[in-house]
Design a protein around this motif. Structure first.
Motif, short mmCIF file in Angstrom:
data_model
loop_
_atom_site.label_atom_id
_atom_site.label_comp_id
_atom_site.label_asym_id
_atom_site.label_seq_id
_atom_site.Cartn_x
_atom_site.Cartn_y
_atom_site.Cartn_z
N PRO A 42 5.68 2.64 -2.78
CA PRO A 42 5.80 1.19 -3.02
C PRO A 42 5.86 0.44 -1.69
CG PRO A 42 7.92 2.24 -3.35
CD PRO A 42 6.94 3.35 -3.08
N LEU A 43 5.39 -0.78 -1.69
CA LEU A 43 5.48 -1.66 -0.54
C LEU A 43 6.39 -2.82 -0.89
CD1 LEU A 43 2.97 0.04 0.22
CD2 LEU A 43 1.94 -2.02 1.16
N THR A 44 7.32 -3.11 0.00
CA THR A 44 8.26 -4.22 -0.22
C THR A 44 8.12 -5.24 0.90
OG1 THR A 44 9.99 -3.00 0.96
CG2 THR A 44 9.91 -2.75 -1.44
N ILE A 45 8.65 -6.42 0.65
CA ILE A 45 8.50 -7.51 1.61
C ILE A 45 9.24 -7.20 2.91
CG2 ILE A 45 9.08 -9.93 2.08
CD1 ILE A 45 8.55 -10.55 -0.82
N ASN A 46 8.53 -7.36 4.03
CA ASN A 46 9.12 -7.28 5.36
C ASN A 46 8.90 -8.64 6.01
OD1 ASN A 46 9.67 -6.93 8.11
ND2 ASN A 46 8.98 -4.80 8.11
N SER A 47 9.94 -9.47 5.99
CA SER A 47 9.79 -10.83 6.48
C SER A 47 9.51 -10.88 7.97
CB SER A 47 11.05 -11.65 6.15
OG SER A 47 12.20 -11.03 6.72
N LYS A 48 10.02 -9.89 8.73
CA LYS A 48 9.79 -9.89 10.17
C LYS A 48 8.33 -9.66 10.52
CE LYS A 48 14.43 -8.40 11.56
NZ LYS A 48 15.22 -7.38 12.29
N ARG A 49 7.62 -8.92 9.66
CA ARG A 49 6.21 -8.65 9.92
C ARG A 49 5.30 -9.47 9.01
NH1 ARG A 49 4.58 -2.56 11.02
NH2 ARG A 49 2.92 -3.74 12.06
#
Length: 742
Positions: free
Chosen positions: A275-282
């Motif tokens: 699964p892919l989750t939100i990475n706000s820094k990237r």
């Protein structure tokens, strides 16, 4: 309580617990005399193989005595090509674009003695290309959309890994970015199939193709793109990330949707999905694919996006899995080494393709091998210098794994007598204490002792999971401070280590400062600020003073010199405390004593923290003698500015030009000036017979000089190691090696 600049003594009532070693940056020192005589010439190349029309740097070194001319004249003996110059110590050779022979022979001849020359043989070849593999993401794109590709040329020993991209089928704009990657923009009015080809420059018969599908997206409410792995513009720079991927791959995707989405990445047909989750820094969705189970090769990759309304979008691509080669370096055994003139390098590599090549390089000097490398590098030309050794392993796709080592090449005045498998910390007549760690900047995690007579190495028991600092040689083994990995200075503890036992010397209390000498250890604690003395052989400990300070001294017989809260100098031995000074602390501070068991030398200064001046003072046990004139207090430090040994005292004092010079006082009270240079000199070490080691910086070059009694100082040139009088001679503890001064 007072505070002030570095050099202002203070009472330890809080945990300022930093133990540090200060190393000076050193430069080589040169010299030479006598009639110039050329004895030989050597030539090295940056690489032993070059591609047709490729270039390589050649460096010639002229050996000899006296002020020899280092210049040479260059000539091409066979193989053709061209040189950037016919003379000079360094030239660039360019191989012919269409070589008639597989090798080129270039000669360098001494200009001052044409009878002396040397040659270097270069192989001119691209190497053998086994194939080409491609990463392309995405492989399905909308009309007008852009995709990025990278091609990897597979082959062992290749000097040329570039490819040439071209369009075989379909319209669009192809842009080759560099030697391996390209971007392609589909025609805005076209749907259908596009085929691109990447051809190996080294062998155009070897190529690979990628098929792109140009079609409208499956849904208009979701837009998605894979940013990693693959190539693209990141922070305004074209970058390829995880090309190829290894045992795991970070997948980073940009997703825009009208509705809430679930995002995942998978390798179809393998069962690998994440699964892919939100990475706000990237600014995207991120996850990691575990690729351990995959063999080396090319695989499909899919990004799957499904929104809350059931709309779905799949972004396909292809990527390459290839682990970087595993590199093992057996020698050098540690990250910093010191050598006389030769350096043995032993290394091996393994790769999932089954083949890898090795290169060991020191500047223009290098050696190569396949799978294994066992060679000796001749470093005499670098005497008196610090150089970098790089050992690299390369696999058939050009992936590199490298390790770097700092190599100190000693001057001919130093003779290596022992080497340890780590960093040498201390030495006595029979033993060497060394530390081991994980890397060049890592704090030590282990300790060991090498028996000088037999060469036997005995690891010492240390605190598991801890970093080591302040390790010192003791009669029973070593004394050191341990701090748990991830802990703070408040978690530190003091230990005595032997091959068979690990003993906490002061459980529950924090060591602020420690010094070990022979059978005794002296330390200051926190929070009680006790000055403690322990006889290691019996395990008995006594409190010498409270509060205790730093920069005290203890001899091998347990004679302690210390300064107290009133800033006076005292001594302690066998339960007897004796006060040597009794100055009012409002006007005079006496601090930082050193002792040989009879004499005590210390710093005598004005109180902190106005304009502080200091002198070096000597106490004979019956009287105080001021050895120097006053100067700024921070210019007076133990070790650097004063030392005592067997009745001898070495110290620095200001000369007429304002620089410090080194003086020597004999047991009879006679003094003589040791140095007279126009630059400042400091004390490095003092032997039991008045032998002195001195450091100074002349013409920007740091140098170490030693005396043997009344003889003139011997200039050892560039030495970053520490001088110690041992076995009736000067020795240098440097990196992993104990040297004797010839």
């Amino acid at each position: 309580m007072h505070s002030g600049l570095r050099g202002s003594p203070r009472l330890w009532r809080f945990p300022a617990l930093v133990l540090a070693a200060v190393l000076g940056t050193a430069c080589p020192s040169g010299g030479g005399s006598g009639a110039p005589t050329v004895t030989g010439v050597s030539v090295t190349a940056d690489a032993p193989r070059i591609a047709p029309d490729g270039t390589v740097r050649l460096v010639a070194t002229v050996q000899g005595t006296g002020s020899i001319d280092p210049a040479v004249t260059w000539s091409i003996e066979q193989g053709g090509g061209s040189l950037s110059s016919d003379d000079g110590a360094e030239v660039i050779y360019r191989a012919p674009a269409a070589p008639d022979a597989p090798e080129a022979l270039i000669r360098a001849t001494s200009r001052s003695d044409p009878a002396q020359s040397a040659t270097v043989l270069l192989t001119i070849a691209f190497g053998t290309v086994a194939g080409v593999v491609i990463t392309a993401i995405p492989t399905t794109l909308s009309p007008g959309e852009t995709t990025a590709m990278a091609a990897l040329v597979d082959g062992a020993g290749l000097n040329e890994r570039r490819v040439t991209w071209r369009v075989i089928q379909g319209p669009g704009q192809l842009h080759q970015v560099d030697g391996r990657s390209a971007s392609f923009q589909a025609d805005a009015t076209f749907t259908g199939t596009v085929v691109l080809e990447a051809m190996a420059v080294a062998d155009p018969s070897r190529s690979a193709t990628v098929t792109l599908t140009v079609a409208p997206p499956a849904t208009s409410v979701i837009r998605a793109a894979i940013r990693q792995p693959g190539c693209g513009v990141f922070s305004r720079t074209w970058t390829c990330m995880e090309v190829p991927a290894g045992d795991s791959s970070t997948v980073l995707a940009s997703v825009a949707s009208t509705y809430e989405v679930q995002v995942s990445a998978r390798v179809p047909g393998t069962g690998i999905e994440a699964p892919l989750t939100i990475n706000s820094k990237r600014d995207g969705y991120q996850g990691s694919l575990d690729l351990h189970s995959l063999d080396r090769g090319q695989y499909p990759l899919e990004l799957s996006v499904t929104d809350a309304r059931g709309n779905a979008l799949v972004v396909p691509g292809i990527f390459v899995v290839d682990r970087a080669p595993a590199l093992e370096v057996a020698e050098p055994a540690t990250w910093q080494v010191a050598v006389a003139s030769t350096l043995r390098v032993r290394a091996s590599c393994q790769d999932d393709a089954g083949v890898c090549s090795l290169v060991a390089r020191v500047e223009s000097l290098q050696a190569a091998g396949t799978g294994t490398l066992d060679t000796t590098l001749e470093l005499a030309a670098f005497a008196g210098r610090k150089v970098k050794l790089t050992v690299s392993a390369e696999d058939s796709l050009g992936q590199l794994t490298s390790r770097a080592f700092t190599v100190f090449v000693a001057s001919p005045a130093l003779e290596p007598v022992a080497k340890v498998p780590g960093q040498l910390l201390a030495a006595d007549a029979s033993r060497l204490l060394f530390a081991t760690g994980d890397g060049p900047s890592a704090q030590p995690k282990g300790l060991g002792i090498l028996q000088r007579a037999s060469g036997q190495v005995s690891p010492l028991l240390t605190s598991a999971g801890s970093l080591i600092s302040g390790a010192q040689l003791a009669s029973t083994g070593a004394v050191f401070v341990a701090q748990p990995v991830g802990g703070t200075s408040l978690d530190r503890a003091l230990y005595e280590a032997t091959p068979d036992a690990l003993t906490a010397l002061d459980p529950g209390r924090i060591p602020v400062w420690v010094k070990a000498r022979g059978d005794f250890a002296l330390w200051t604690t926190y929070p009680e600020s006790d000055l403690m003395l322990r006889r290691l052989s019996t395990g008995t400990a006594v409190r010498v003073a409270v509060p205790g300070n730093t920069e005290q001294d203890v001899t091998e017989q347990g004679f302690v010199a210390f300064w107290d809260k009133e800033y006076d100098i005292l001594t302690y031995q066998d339960g007897v405390t004796r006060r040597l000074t009794n100055d009012p602390d409002s006007t005079v501070w006496n601090t930082y004593p050193v002792t040989d068991g009879t004499l005590v030398v210390y710093r005598k200064t004005a109180p902190c923290c106005s304009v502080q001046t200091g002198t070096v003072a000597l106490h004979t046990g019956t009287q105080e003698i001021l050895l120097t004139q006053p100067r700024p207090m921070w210019d007076v430090s133990p070790g650097r500015d004063y030392a005592v040994n067997s009745g001898w005292v070495a110290y620095t004092d200001l000369a007429s030009g304002g620089q410090t010079q080194v003086w020597l006082r004999s047991p009879a009270g006679e003094t003589r000036k040791i140095t007279d240079w126009s630059v400042a000199s400091t004390v490095e070490a003092l032997g039991p017979g008045g032998q002195v080691a001195v450091r100074n910086v002349m013409d920007g070059k740091t140098r170490l000089l030693v005396s043997r009694g009344t003889e003139p100082l011997q200039d050892l040139g560039f030495v970053e190691g520490r001088a110690q009088w041992l076995d009736g001679a000067w020795h240098i503890l440097w990196a992993d090696t104990l040297f004797r001064v010839r």
